[in-house]
Design a protein around this motif. Sequence first.
Motif, PDB file in Angstrom:
ATOM      1  N   LYS A   1     -14.894  14.467  27.610  1.00 26.03           N
ATOM      2  CA  LYS A   1     -16.113  13.705  27.892  1.00 26.03           C
ATOM      3  C   LYS A   1     -17.115  13.848  26.756  1.00 26.03           C
ATOM      4  O   LYS A   1     -17.753  12.876  26.354  1.00 26.03           O
ATOM      5  CB  LYS A   1     -16.742  14.170  29.203  1.00 26.03           C
ATOM      6  N   ASP A   2     -17.272  15.068  26.237  1.00 23.15           N
ATOM      7  CA  ASP A   2     -18.192  15.279  25.121  1.00 23.15           C
ATOM      8  C   ASP A   2     -17.735  14.509  23.889  1.00 23.15           C
ATOM      9  O   ASP A   2     -18.547  13.957  23.153  1.00 23.15           O
ATOM     10  CB  ASP A   2     -18.304  16.769  24.799  1.00 23.15           C
ATOM     11  N   GLY A   3     -16.426  14.474  23.661  1.00 25.01           N
ATOM     12  CA  GLY A   3     -15.894  13.727  22.530  1.00 25.01           C
ATOM     13  C   GLY A   3     -16.150  12.239  22.654  1.00 25.01           C
ATOM     14  O   GLY A   3     -16.484  11.570  21.673  1.00 25.01           O
TER      15      GLY A   3
ATOM     16  N   LYS B   1     -12.216  22.717  31.269  1.00 27.77           N
ATOM     17  CA  LYS B   1     -12.729  22.756  29.895  1.00 27.77           C
ATOM     18  C   LYS B   1     -12.189  21.580  29.090  1.00 27.77           C
ATOM     19  O   LYS B   1     -12.900  20.995  28.274  1.00 27.77           O
ATOM     20  CB  LYS B   1     -12.353  24.064  29.222  1.00 27.77           C
TER      21      LYS B   1
ATOM     22  N   GLU C   1     -19.683   7.563  20.883  1.00 26.16           N
ATOM     23  CA  GLU C   1     -20.661   6.519  21.150  1.00 26.16           C
ATOM     24  C   GLU C   1     -21.944   6.785  20.384  1.00 26.16           C
ATOM     25  O   GLU C   1     -22.577   5.883  19.877  1.00 26.16           O
ATOM     26  CB  GLU C   1     -20.953   6.434  22.651  1.00 26.16           C
TER      27      GLU C   1
ATOM     28  N   LYS D   1     -18.612  10.839  24.392  1.00 25.73           N
ATOM     29  CA  LYS D   1     -20.050  10.646  24.206  1.00 25.73           C
ATOM     30  C   LYS D   1     -20.436  10.769  22.745  1.00 25.73           C
ATOM     31  O   LYS D   1     -21.275  10.032  22.259  1.00 25.73           O
ATOM     32  CB  LYS D   1     -20.835  11.662  25.041  1.00 25.73           C
ATOM     33  N   GLY D   2     -19.815  11.700  22.025  1.00 24.23           N
ATOM     34  CA  GLY D   2     -20.094  11.877  20.603  1.00 24.23           C
ATOM     35  C   GLY D   2     -19.698  10.651  19.809  1.00 24.23           C
ATOM     36  O   GLY D   2     -20.375  10.252  18.879  1.00 24.23           O
TER      37      GLY D   2
ATOM     38  N   LYS E   1     -14.054  18.457  30.135  1.00 24.87           N
ATOM     39  CA  LYS E   1     -15.421  18.488  29.593  1.00 24.87           C
ATOM     40  C   LYS E   1     -15.412  18.185  28.097  1.00 24.87           C
ATOM     41  O   LYS E   1     -16.246  17.435  27.591  1.00 24.87           O
ATOM     42  CB  LYS E   1     -16.058  19.847  29.844  1.00 24.87           C
ATOM     43  N   GLY E   2     -14.446  18.760  27.384  1.00 18.53           N
ATOM     44  CA  GLY E   2     -14.326  18.486  25.956  1.00 18.53           C
ATOM     45  C   GLY E   2     -14.031  17.026  25.678  1.00 18.53           C
ATOM     46  O   GLY E   2     -14.565  16.441  24.728  1.00 18.53           O
TER      47      GLY E   2
END
Length: 70
Positions: free
Chosen positions: A40-42, A34, A47, A44-45, A37-38
């Motif tokens: 990676k999402d951060g 988790k 960018e 991407k967010g 994943k968090g």
Amino acid sequence: MGSFSIWHWLIVLVIVMLVFGTKKLSNMGSDLGKAVKGFKDGVKGGEGEEEAKKEAAIDVQAKEKDKSGS
């Protein structure tokens, strides 16, 4: 003493499982997943925000050109 064989790693794994228990190890693994994943999402967010700012700046420039051209 350089590298460990497969038997060394199996013994270490058994000891770790005995100390921590399989349930706690699976919980730690899911928590780690988790967290990754968090992260990676951060990333991407971050960018996506930069791209949105660039698009907004382009829109502002286009509106300024329309005002000055009319």
